[in-house]
Design an enzyme around this catalytic site. Structure first.
Site, PDB file in Angstrom:
ATOM      1  N   GLY A 180       1.987 -34.252  51.674  1.00 30.01           N
ATOM      2  CA  GLY A 180       2.103 -34.136  50.218  1.00 30.01           C
ATOM      3  C   GLY A 180       0.953 -33.348  49.618  1.00 30.01           C
ATOM      4  O   GLY A 180       1.156 -32.495  48.748  1.00 30.01           O
ATOM      5  N   ASP A 181      -0.262 -33.609  50.076  1.00 32.17           N
ATOM      6  CA  ASP A 181      -1.429 -32.865  49.595  1.00 32.17           C
ATOM      7  C   ASP A 181      -1.323 -31.392  49.960  1.00 32.17           C
ATOM      8  O   ASP A 181      -1.616 -30.513  49.144  1.00 32.17           O
ATOM      9  CB  ASP A 181      -2.706 -33.450  50.206  1.00 32.17           C
ATOM     10  N   THR A 182      -0.923 -31.127  51.192  1.00 33.90           N
ATOM     11  CA  THR A 182      -0.872 -29.741  51.651  1.00 33.90           C
ATOM     12  C   THR A 182       0.213 -28.960  50.922  1.00 33.90           C
ATOM     13  O   THR A 182       0.016 -27.797  50.549  1.00 33.90           O
ATOM     14  CB  THR A 182      -0.633 -29.699  53.170  1.00 33.90           C
ATOM     15  N   ALA A 200      -1.133 -28.088  47.609  1.00 36.45           N
ATOM     16  CA  ALA A 200      -2.113 -27.007  47.722  1.00 36.45           C
ATOM     17  C   ALA A 200      -1.440 -25.652  47.871  1.00 36.45           C
ATOM     18  O   ALA A 200      -1.839 -24.666  47.252  1.00 36.45           O
ATOM     19  CB  ALA A 200      -3.039 -27.267  48.911  1.00 36.45           C
TER      20      ALA A 200
END
Length: 402
Positions: A172-174, A177
């Site tokens: 999810g973070d990637t 980003a």
């Protein structure tokens, strides 16, 4: 470590990174890999918590070595008025600001976009947060795992009737980003061709996940169908699954193209299925997916993983095995495409790190510098911003910088 003598696509772009952990810093890493000068602001004393996440070597996480390559570290107390003044000066000279604090944090420090853009009208501000800068959930804390759940991904991971599992990384973070990086590049183009003004890019973790959820919502809208977890299979596409081999290994086979399916059936000795008119298209194969999966696994169970893959490669059927870290590092294709780089660290050892994606043929990315120690570049960056040596020393004595 690659030094990259060829001019890079983002050479001359100045980025101030005020985020921490994964989403914001991964966007900074991506821009840095293609030549941007990324100035990372960290808290004195502790720095980015990622420095201490997972496996530690010589006092620093090896994750840090890849996440923070091509960056310069400034240790700056953003909670102090003087530290905020320094940050504002650095931002006034930057093209891009990246932050992934909870919404309202920068506003509380007097760094809202309206204020920052008065000094720097061309500023592009990437804001990554759990739920975005607006909406009823904006003030709730959000991590990547929560974004994966709200975005619909977690419901589909795992097997039917069991607790959903994570995919093993902070996807999810990637994803947030990467969407943020796309937003930055789009805004840079707009700034170039439309009068030089910047803008805010608002990325919510759950929205970045939701954006890759394919036909999830259209299927619910058109048919009232709620897609459910299906283990290793690809629901509605057949045959495409993971199949056990006789040596205990597993092969993944994607035989779902019409011509590919016929070649697959021929390779496993089941031309009767390959030539069956009822299986000539995907819809027919989906209706008999259990029969097809059973036929394929009956064949793979009689062979070792390597043998099965060799036969499938000869038949031009997409297939592979699930790679471990060891498999990746030792694989000749990874090596041939420079996807495993030997990176020297500031701590005196070398470590293998992922190569650079995507591959630009004219202006390729490069690892120009290893991940910095905390505050290692404070003096140099402040001097570039116009601070005299005695002023930097005074700031250090007062604990504003470190």
């Amino acid at each position: 470590m690659s030094t990259g003598m060829t001019p890079q696509a983002l050479q001359g772009l100045k980025v101030v990174e005020m985020g921490q952990l994964i989403a914001g810093p991964f966007a900074g890493k991506t821009l840095g890999d293609f030549g941007a000068d990324v100035i990372k602001i960290e808290a004195p004393g502790s720095g980015d918590p990622l420095r201490n996440w997972r496996l530690i070597k010589e006092g620093t996480s090896v994750w840090w070595q890849v996440q923070s390559r091509n960056k310069r570290s400034v240790a700056l107390d953003l909670r102090s008025p003087e530290g905020q003044d320094i940050a504002r000066r650095l931002i006034s000279q930057a093209d891009v600001l990246i932050e992934n604090f909870r919404p309202g944090t920068l506003e509380g420090w007097g760094m809202d976009y309206e204020t920052l853009s008065r000094d720097n009208p061309g500023l592009i501000m990437l804001r990554i947060s759990g739920y975005g800068q607006t909406g009823p959930y904006r003030d709730l804390p959000g991590f990547g795992s929560i974004g994966e759940a709200m975005g619909g991904l977690r419901h589909l991971t795992g097997e039917a009737g069991r607790v959903p599992v994570r995919c093993g990384i902070s996807i999810g973070d990637t994803l947030a980003a990467l969407h943020g990086t796309l937003g930055v590049l789009t805004a840079l183009y707009h700034r170039k061709v439309n009068g030089g003004r910047g803008q805010v890019i608002d990325v919510a973790l759950h929205e970045a996940v939701f954006n890759v959820m394919e036909s999830l919502v259209p299927e619910y809208s058109a048919f009232g169908v709620v897609r459910e977890p299906a283990g290793s299979a690809l629901p509605g596409i057949a045959p495409s699954n993971a199949y056990r081999c006789g040596d205990g290994g597993v092969v993944l086979i994607a035989g779902n193209g019409d011509s590919i399916f016929k070649r697959l059936m021929s390779a496993i000795g089941r031309d009767d299925l390959g030539q069956d008119p009822a299986l000539a298209d995907n819809a027919g194969r989906v209706r008999r997916v259990e029969e097809l999966d059973a036929a394929i696994e009956a064949w793979t169970l009689q062979r070792g993983t390597a043998e099965a893959l060799a036969v499938l490669a000869e038949a031009r059927v997409p297939a592979g095995r699930a790679y471990t870290a060891k498999d990746i590092v030792e694989d000749p294709h990874y090596q041939a495409r420079d996807m495993i780089l030997k990176q020297a660290t500031r701590d005196g050892y070398e470590v293998d790190v992922p190569g650079i994606v995507p591959k630009l043929m004219g202006t390729p990315g490069a690892v120009r510098s290893a991940a910095p120690r905390l505050g290692e570049d404070t003096d140099a960056v402040l001097a570039e911003a116009g601070y005299a040596p005695q002023d930097i020393a005074a700031l250090r004595n007062r604990g504003v910088v470190a």
